[in-house]
Design a protein around this motif. Sequence first.
Motif, PDB file in Angstrom:
ATOM      1  N   LEU A 373       0.827  -1.210   0.000  1.00 28.05           N
ATOM      2  CA  LEU A 373       0.000   0.000   0.000  1.00 28.05           C
ATOM      3  C   LEU A 373       0.861   1.259   0.000  1.00 28.05           C
ATOM      4  CD1 LEU A 373      -2.833  -0.938   2.551  1.00 28.05           C
ATOM      5  CD2 LEU A 373      -2.541  -1.624   0.177  1.00 28.05           C
ATOM      6  N   GLY A 374       2.025   1.174  -0.642  1.00 30.91           N
ATOM      7  CA  GLY A 374       2.902   2.329  -0.774  1.00 30.91           C
ATOM      8  C   GLY A 374       3.964   2.463   0.299  1.00 30.91           C
ATOM      9  N   LEU A 470      -3.761   1.991  -9.588  1.00 28.51           N
ATOM     10  CA  LEU A 470      -2.782   2.608  -8.708  1.00 28.51           C
ATOM     11  C   LEU A 470      -2.434   3.986  -9.242  1.00 28.51           C
ATOM     12  CD1 LEU A 470      -0.247  -0.229  -7.796  1.00 28.51           C
ATOM     13  CD2 LEU A 470      -2.394   0.411  -6.684  1.00 28.51           C
ATOM     14  N   VAL A 471      -2.259   4.918  -8.308  1.00 26.58           N
ATOM     15  CA  VAL A 471      -1.893   6.288  -8.649  1.00 26.58           C
ATOM     16  C   VAL A 471      -0.547   6.606  -8.009  1.00 26.58           C
ATOM     17  CG1 VAL A 471      -2.562   8.715  -8.561  1.00 26.58           C
ATOM     18  CG2 VAL A 471      -4.326   6.931  -8.644  1.00 26.58           C
ATOM     19  N   SER A 472       0.326   7.193  -8.778  1.00 26.89           N
ATOM     20  CA  SER A 472       1.606   7.678  -8.257  1.00 26.89           C
ATOM     21  C   SER A 472       1.755   9.127  -8.664  1.00 26.89           C
ATOM     22  CB  SER A 472       2.766   6.844  -8.815  1.00 26.89           C
ATOM     23  OG  SER A 472       3.996   7.295  -8.314  1.00 26.89           O
ATOM     24  N   GLU A 479       6.980  10.876  -3.144  1.00 28.47           N
ATOM     25  CA  GLU A 479       6.066  10.385  -4.173  1.00 28.47           C
ATOM     26  C   GLU A 479       4.976   9.604  -3.441  1.00 28.47           C
ATOM     27  OE1 GLU A 479       5.330  10.010  -8.472  1.00 28.47           O
ATOM     28  OE2 GLU A 479       6.751  11.191  -7.309  1.00 28.47           O
ATOM     29  N   LYS A 480       3.732  10.035  -3.547  1.00 28.36           N
ATOM     30  CA  LYS A 480       2.666   9.313  -2.857  1.00 28.36           C
ATOM     31  C   LYS A 480       2.041   8.295  -3.789  1.00 28.36           C
ATOM     32  CE  LYS A 480      -0.904  12.892  -3.649  1.00 28.36           C
ATOM     33  NZ  LYS A 480      -1.768  13.884  -2.990  1.00 28.36           N
ATOM     34  N   SER A 481       1.662   7.171  -3.198  1.00 33.07           N
ATOM     35  CA  SER A 481       1.081   6.072  -3.962  1.00 33.07           C
ATOM     36  C   SER A 481      -0.217   5.639  -3.285  1.00 33.07           C
ATOM     37  CB  SER A 481       2.070   4.902  -4.033  1.00 33.07           C
ATOM     38  OG  SER A 481       1.543   3.825  -4.771  1.00 33.07           O
ATOM     39  N   PHE A 482      -1.277   5.527  -4.067  1.00 25.49           N
ATOM     40  CA  PHE A 482      -2.545   5.074  -3.507  1.00 25.49           C
ATOM     41  C   PHE A 482      -3.350   4.366  -4.586  1.00 25.49           C
ATOM     42  CE2 PHE A 482      -3.049   9.444  -4.903  1.00 25.49           C
ATOM     43  CZ  PHE A 482      -4.287   9.501  -5.540  1.00 25.49           C
ATOM     44  N   CYS A 483      -4.412   3.692  -4.149  1.00 26.90           N
ATOM     45  CA  CYS A 483      -5.238   2.905  -5.049  1.00 26.90           C
ATOM     46  C   CYS A 483      -6.612   3.531  -5.190  1.00 26.90           C
ATOM     47  CB  CYS A 483      -5.369   1.479  -4.513  1.00 26.90           C
ATOM     48  SG  CYS A 483      -6.431   0.395  -5.505  1.00 26.90           S
TER      49      CYS A 483
END
Length: 516
Positions: A373-374, A470-472, A479-483
């Motif tokens: 989850l990042g 997924l978004v980066s 760098e944020k990562s989320f779904c």
Amino acid sequence: MTSTASVNWQAARSAAAKIADRWNQPGEPGGAITLFDVATLQGEACGGLANLTTKEPFAIDSVVRYASVTKHIFAALALLRSDAGISTDDTLGQYLPQLKAPMSQVTVGQALDMTGGLPDVRETLSLLGVSVYNVTDAATLIDFLATDGSLNFPAGTEISYSNTGYRLVETILKQKGILFEDLLQRHIAQPLDIAFHAPETWFDIVPNLTPGYWKSADGWKTSSAGLHLSASGSLTGSLRSLSSWLQSLLKDSGPGAGVLKHLSQPRALNDGTPTAYGLGITHSQIGRHQLLGHGGSHAGYKTYFLLHPEHKIGVALVSNREDTASYTALLEVMSALLDTPLPARSTALVNGLYASQAEPYWLNVTDGVASYLGAAENLYQGEDGSAVSLSAHLPMRLQMKGSAIEGEIGLAKRYFTPIEPNDCLHLIQGRWFHPESKAAFDIEGDKLMMGVGPLRASGTLTSVGQGRLLVSMPDGPWEKSFCLYFQGYNVQLISNRSRVLTFRRDECRISWEPTA
């Protein structure tokens, strides 16, 4: 007293010196490491610069932000020194009636031991498009938390890091007229004659504060952050001051009397599964050696300490550069000090992007590093052949099952299969909004757009199948990562520390044509 025959100070000094020497690059920030027993600083290693403008070298007296190392100090003061009458079995709602269920039903102990499922404020704001640089104050953040009451998971069912519990418990003390800074000065700073301070914002004046730095594509930048700091990570001081406090803990006398014993008491999930996270203190192990410690990370600052209570020795690190791997560095130093090798790194998991079937969760494996989850953790070889993390707040025990990965993350069972991308972009184009906060984002082609005007940021989209993308995208120095988990006209936003936001499709279409 310390059994000097059982530790190797010289080997540890050499290991610390090698780490500090990596910071000795022209015009770069740095950090410092100390090694100590209950009475003496047995060694120190410094490298890099404390200030890139003045070229002042980094030293153990350089003042930094300790970030989440604050947590164990706040927990000790709130529970042992404040006379606030707060019990770990009390619920948050007993003191904060504005909170809604199920958040109001989380106990103080769960709020402090990372099993409460409380969504992290900073990460939730980030998913709403609020930059790390935007200024917020304590009262409005509590109001924000009180608007919903949702949790990332049912309290007591897994462990996952969040700063929110410490913010809420600090609010309880404030309502009783008890301030963290006052407790800090009265019970620790003044008795030990050390310069600890707990500013509430990034912009409060801290005497002799060393700037923090992060490296962008075009060079080093001075860090900053707008979020109200709270007792989850507000503490400042030097490495010398931190070492003095840690020596007090090891002595188990003076300001540190009884603290380690109380904070490191075993905690457990609802089903009795023990966790390795206490109250602001983590348990870890090197060989047969049981260690206590905690780390901290603010934009541009890294901190960590590890203590061996049995031998009454410890090591600590502070740094004013974002790229410092503080936990890994101190594991190397403690390994040398105890003459005990770390477990070998594991590459047993096949590189790739994996997704769970029943939940919008994902796992990215790259050369022995697993990002769930990042949030990334180094993997090591477990005794049973599994790939394990050495983290107390993100424990992993994983192994290949054919082409799939199964095991535990956060003490909860997880099963992942290689992703099977699908083309759903044409179904989700347009604007999605969050009614409660009035936040919104747009999906335009294969990009996610969030923000307004010149602050509008673009994120890349990667399909992981079953209506999930997924978004980066950038968030200050990170760098944020989320779904994005699409379910009809709703989409959930899922990240490691925040899983409570649901956006809706904006069906409103306004057209404008000039009159004749």
